[in-house]
Write an enzyme that holds these catalytic residues in place. Structure first.
Site, PDB file in Angstrom:
ATOM      1  CG  HIS A   1       2.075  -3.774  -5.603  1.00  0.00           C
ATOM      2  ND1 HIS A   1       1.363  -3.782  -6.763  1.00  0.00           N
ATOM      3  CD2 HIS A   1       3.369  -3.615  -5.974  1.00  0.00           C
ATOM      4  CE1 HIS A   1       2.182  -3.641  -7.793  1.00  0.00           C
ATOM      5  NE2 HIS A   1       3.411  -3.533  -7.344  1.00  0.00           N
TER       6      HIS A   1
HETATM    7  C1  UD1 Z   1       8.138  -5.679  -5.613  1.00  0.00           C
HETATM    8  C2  UD1 Z   1       8.880  -4.746  -6.552  1.00  0.00           C
HETATM    9  C3  UD1 Z   1       7.879  -3.928  -7.361  1.00  0.00           C
HETATM   10  C4  UD1 Z   1       6.866  -4.813  -8.050  1.00  0.00           C
HETATM   11  C5  UD1 Z   1       6.240  -5.758  -7.054  1.00  0.00           C
HETATM   12  C6  UD1 Z   1       5.348  -6.740  -7.758  1.00  0.00           C
HETATM   13  C7  UD1 Z   1      11.038  -3.868  -5.746  1.00  0.00           C
HETATM   14  C8  UD1 Z   1      11.729  -2.702  -5.176  1.00  0.00           C
HETATM   15  N1  UD1 Z   1       9.704  -3.788  -5.811  1.00  0.00           N
HETATM   16  O1  UD1 Z   1       7.416  -4.867  -4.699  1.00  0.00           O
HETATM   17  O2  UD1 Z   1       8.573  -3.184  -8.345  1.00  0.00           O
HETATM   18  O3  UD1 Z   1       5.877  -4.000  -8.613  1.00  0.00           O
HETATM   19  O4  UD1 Z   1       7.258  -6.491  -6.358  1.00  0.00           O
HETATM   20  O5  UD1 Z   1       4.408  -7.307  -6.921  1.00  0.00           O
HETATM   21  O6  UD1 Z   1      11.662  -4.832  -6.136  1.00  0.00           O
HETATM   22  N2  UD1 Z   1       5.761 -10.224   1.011  1.00  0.00           N
HETATM   23  C9  UD1 Z   1       5.216 -11.364   1.519  1.00  0.00           C
HETATM   24  N3  UD1 Z   1       5.191 -12.471   0.695  1.00  0.00           N
HETATM   25  C10 UD1 Z   1       5.671 -12.477  -0.557  1.00  0.00           C
HETATM   26  C11 UD1 Z   1       6.236 -11.304  -1.057  1.00  0.00           C
HETATM   27  C12 UD1 Z   1       6.269 -10.183  -0.268  1.00  0.00           C
HETATM   28  O7  UD1 Z   1       4.761 -11.411   2.651  1.00  0.00           O
HETATM   29  O8  UD1 Z   1       5.602 -13.523  -1.239  1.00  0.00           O
HETATM   30  C13 UD1 Z   1       5.781  -9.019   1.864  1.00  0.00           C
HETATM   31  C14 UD1 Z   1       7.025  -8.958   2.764  1.00  0.00           C
HETATM   32  O9  UD1 Z   1       6.663  -8.362   3.970  1.00  0.00           O
HETATM   33  C15 UD1 Z   1       7.906  -7.983   2.021  1.00  0.00           C
HETATM   34  C16 UD1 Z   1       6.879  -7.035   1.414  1.00  0.00           C
HETATM   35  O10 UD1 Z   1       5.774  -7.862   1.071  1.00  0.00           O
HETATM   36  O11 UD1 Z   1       8.819  -7.340   2.861  1.00  0.00           O
HETATM   37  C17 UD1 Z   1       7.330  -6.294   0.198  1.00  0.00           C
HETATM   38  O12 UD1 Z   1       7.876  -7.207  -0.764  1.00  0.00           O
HETATM   39  P1  UD1 Z   1       9.003  -6.680  -1.772  1.00  0.00           P
HETATM   40  O13 UD1 Z   1       9.343  -7.764  -2.714  1.00  0.00           O
HETATM   41  O14 UD1 Z   1      10.100  -6.008  -1.023  1.00  0.00           O
HETATM   42  O15 UD1 Z   1       8.292  -5.503  -2.528  1.00  0.00           O
HETATM   43  P2  UD1 Z   1       6.914  -5.479  -3.332  1.00  0.00           P
HETATM   44  O16 UD1 Z   1       6.069  -4.423  -2.726  1.00  0.00           O
HETATM   45  O17 UD1 Z   1       6.362  -6.830  -3.482  1.00  0.00           O
HETATM   46  N1  UDP Z   2      -1.416 -10.503 -10.884  1.00  0.00           N
HETATM   47  C1  UDP Z   2      -1.902 -11.764 -10.566  1.00  0.00           C
HETATM   48  N2  UDP Z   2      -2.622 -11.919  -9.422  1.00  0.00           N
HETATM   49  C2  UDP Z   2      -2.899 -10.872  -8.582  1.00  0.00           C
HETATM   50  C3  UDP Z   2      -2.416  -9.584  -8.928  1.00  0.00           C
HETATM   51  C4  UDP Z   2      -1.658  -9.430 -10.091  1.00  0.00           C
HETATM   52  O1  UDP Z   2      -1.678 -12.725 -11.315  1.00  0.00           O
HETATM   53  O2  UDP Z   2      -3.545 -11.094  -7.548  1.00  0.00           O
HETATM   54  C5  UDP Z   2      -0.613 -10.344 -12.108  1.00  0.00           C
HETATM   55  C6  UDP Z   2      -1.190  -9.373 -13.100  1.00  0.00           C
HETATM   56  O3  UDP Z   2      -2.153 -10.005 -13.912  1.00  0.00           O
HETATM   57  C7  UDP Z   2       0.043  -8.925 -13.857  1.00  0.00           C
HETATM   58  C8  UDP Z   2       1.136  -8.982 -12.826  1.00  0.00           C
HETATM   59  O4  UDP Z   2       0.637  -9.797 -11.759  1.00  0.00           O
HETATM   60  O5  UDP Z   2       0.346  -9.846 -14.891  1.00  0.00           O
HETATM   61  C9  UDP Z   2       1.456  -7.628 -12.308  1.00  0.00           C
HETATM   62  O6  UDP Z   2       2.294  -7.730 -11.204  1.00  0.00           O
HETATM   63  P1  UDP Z   2       2.296  -6.696 -10.012  1.00  0.00           P
HETATM   64  O7  UDP Z   2       1.071  -5.866 -10.035  1.00  0.00           O
HETATM   65  O8  UDP Z   2       2.609  -7.463  -8.784  1.00  0.00           O
HETATM   66  O9  UDP Z   2       3.612  -5.844 -10.338  1.00  0.00           O
HETATM   67  P2  UDP Z   2       3.932  -4.615 -11.312  1.00  0.00           P
HETATM   68  O10 UDP Z   2       3.430  -4.932 -12.665  1.00  0.00           O
HETATM   69  O11 UDP Z   2       3.308  -3.398 -10.710  1.00  0.00           O
HETATM   70  O12 UDP Z   2       5.413  -4.505 -11.236  1.00  0.00           O
END
Ligand code: UD1
Ligand code: UDP
Length: 354
Positions: free
Chosen positions: A206
């Site tokens: 992601h």
């Molecule tokens: C965010 C965090 C990242 C973290 C990740 C965990 C920032 C800058 N990034 O990245 O550090 O590792 O979360 O997963 O804060 N979206 C959906 N449904 C959801 C959530 C997101 O459709 O429930 C889609 C939307 O199009 C959104 C995109 O994902 O614009 C990105 O979501 P966003 O929260 O901006 O960044 P992440 O890549 O999730």
């Molecule tokens: N995780 C989860 N389901 C998934 C993918 C990740 O429960 O399908 C959990 C994972 O076990 C860990 C956390 O989400 O505890 C990590 O979050 P993510 O990878 O979204 O973000 P990051 O750690 O890179 O910020």
């Protein structure tokens, strides 16, 4: 009674808060209010964690997800400030490095409310990562720093952050892994995949640097396609969108599934052959469960895992990915680098006494 307002909004923060909120409640003498920014909003990215991990329901549910970094962070800042002005808590608690972390810390510090940062001192030294900017700024705004490792403490010291506000707490994700480990649950769809337990790779992708670059994303999927073992890929919504946008297929041997809850994720991590990921948290969880981790990044904040030989950085290079996933070790050695599972307890005590 000490009042704490916790600001969270993204998946990894729910998992960290599950450990810390429980410890705050158990320690006593503190009243916690949770503000969910709405950064993550799908059921599989948010609700599922509150339900299955018994996280207290947020008292304030905002709806600030999606949009550019400026729009998201700015709108969160505005709405969090309004809540803090009304509540005036003794402390604001933030986790990790997301936009919700930055907005929460900035709103608090401008109102002279002390900020406590869980997962302080993490650095990738790559300022193009939005998370690096968020965590550096948050550390420089916080009064209380809970660093998971000695390396993280060292990074803080190098930036002039030291003294009685800096605590080597251990890692609250270790606490969560230990606490919920016995509740790990096989996903309902697992048998339908006809994949053998212990013989699959578990993959998550992601990170913006991978999803937003068609070249990197294509190379990653070219590398994964060469796997000799089936791959289970719980697909983050961001990655799903970008695969569609760039017309990239996740072909066999990849099984794409919806994001899973923490209990199912723990089962997959416990029963896979190895983990392939660009997630911060999942790199550590692979290690907690004794599984080798192949990391789809050029650098990592969790450098101790690379030094221990538990984690291999392969970037987005298709050939390196293919080689590593087909030749990785069966198990990795375990060591106590992330504390003893009592980080949250320690954090609650310090919060109470500060
Ligand atoms: C965010 C965090 C990242 C973290 C990740 C965990 C920032 C800058 N990034 O990245 O550090 O590792 O979360 O997963 O804060 N979206 C959906 N449904 C959801 C959530 C997101 O459709 O429930 C889609 C939307 O199009 C959104 C995109 O994902 O614009 C990105 O979501 P966003 O929260 O901006 O960044 P992440 O890549 O999730
Ligand atoms: N995780 C989860 N389901 C998934 C993918 C990740 O429960 O399908 C959990 C994972 O076990 C860990 C956390 O989400 O505890 C990590 O979050 P993510 O990878 O979204 O973000 P990051 O750690 O890179 O910020």
């Amino acid at each position: 009674m000490k009042t704490i307002t916790t600001i969270l909004g993204a998946r990894p923060q729910f998992i960290k808060a599950a450990a810390v909120s429980r410890a705050i409640k158990a320690y006593g003498g503190m009243e916690e209010t949770i503000v969910h920014t709405g950064q993550h909003y799908d059921r599989s990215m948010s609700d599922v964690f509150f339900k299955e991990m018994d996280i207290p329901q947020p008292q304030h549910q905002l709806s600030v997800g999606g949009g550019t970094h400026g729009v998201m962070t700015g709108e969160q800042l505005k709405q969090i400030e309004a809540i803090l002005l009304e509540q005036r808590p003794d402390c604001v608690l933030v986790y990790g490095d997301t936009n919700s972390t930055l907005a929460g810390a900035l709103a608090a510090v401008k109102l002279h409310i002390p900020v406590a940062h869980v997962e302080a001192g993490l650095r990738s030294f790559n300022r193009r990562m939005p998370e690096e900017v968020n965590r550096v700024l948050t550390d420089h705004m916080a009064q209380l720093h809970f660093a998971p490792t000695e390396t993280a403490c060292r990074h803080l010291r190098k930036e002039g952050i030291s003294g009685k506000g800096v605590h080597l707490s251990g890692d609250v994700m270790m606490d969560a892994a230990l606490f919920y480990g016995s509740r790990a649950r096989q996903p309902e769809w697992f048998d339908e995949l006809k994949v053998n337990v212990g013989a699959f790779l578990l993959c998550t992708i992601h990170r913006a640097e991978n999803t937003d670059s068609p070249t990197r994303l294509r190379n990653i999927f070219r590398g994964l396609a060469q796997s000799e073992r089936p791959i289970i890929l719980p697909l983050h919504p961001r990655t799903r969108k970008m695969l569609e946008q760039f017309g990239i297929q996740a072909a066999s041997p990849i099984h794409v599934v919806e994001p899973v809850g923490y209990l199912e994720m723990t089962w997959l991590e416990t029963n896979c052959a190895a983990v392939v990921t660009d997630s911060g948290g999942v790199q550590k969880e692979a290690f907690f469960h004794g599984k080798p981790c192949i990391t789809l990044r050029d650098e990592t904040e969790w450098t101790e895992l690379v030094e221990l030989g538990a984690n291999t950085l392969v970037g987005a290079d298709a050939e390196r990915i293919a080689l590593s996933i087909n030749q990785c070790a069966e198990r990795v050695l375990q060591a106590e680098v992330y504390g003893d599972g009592r980080a949250a307890q320690f954090i609650a005590k310090v919060l109470s006494e500060s």
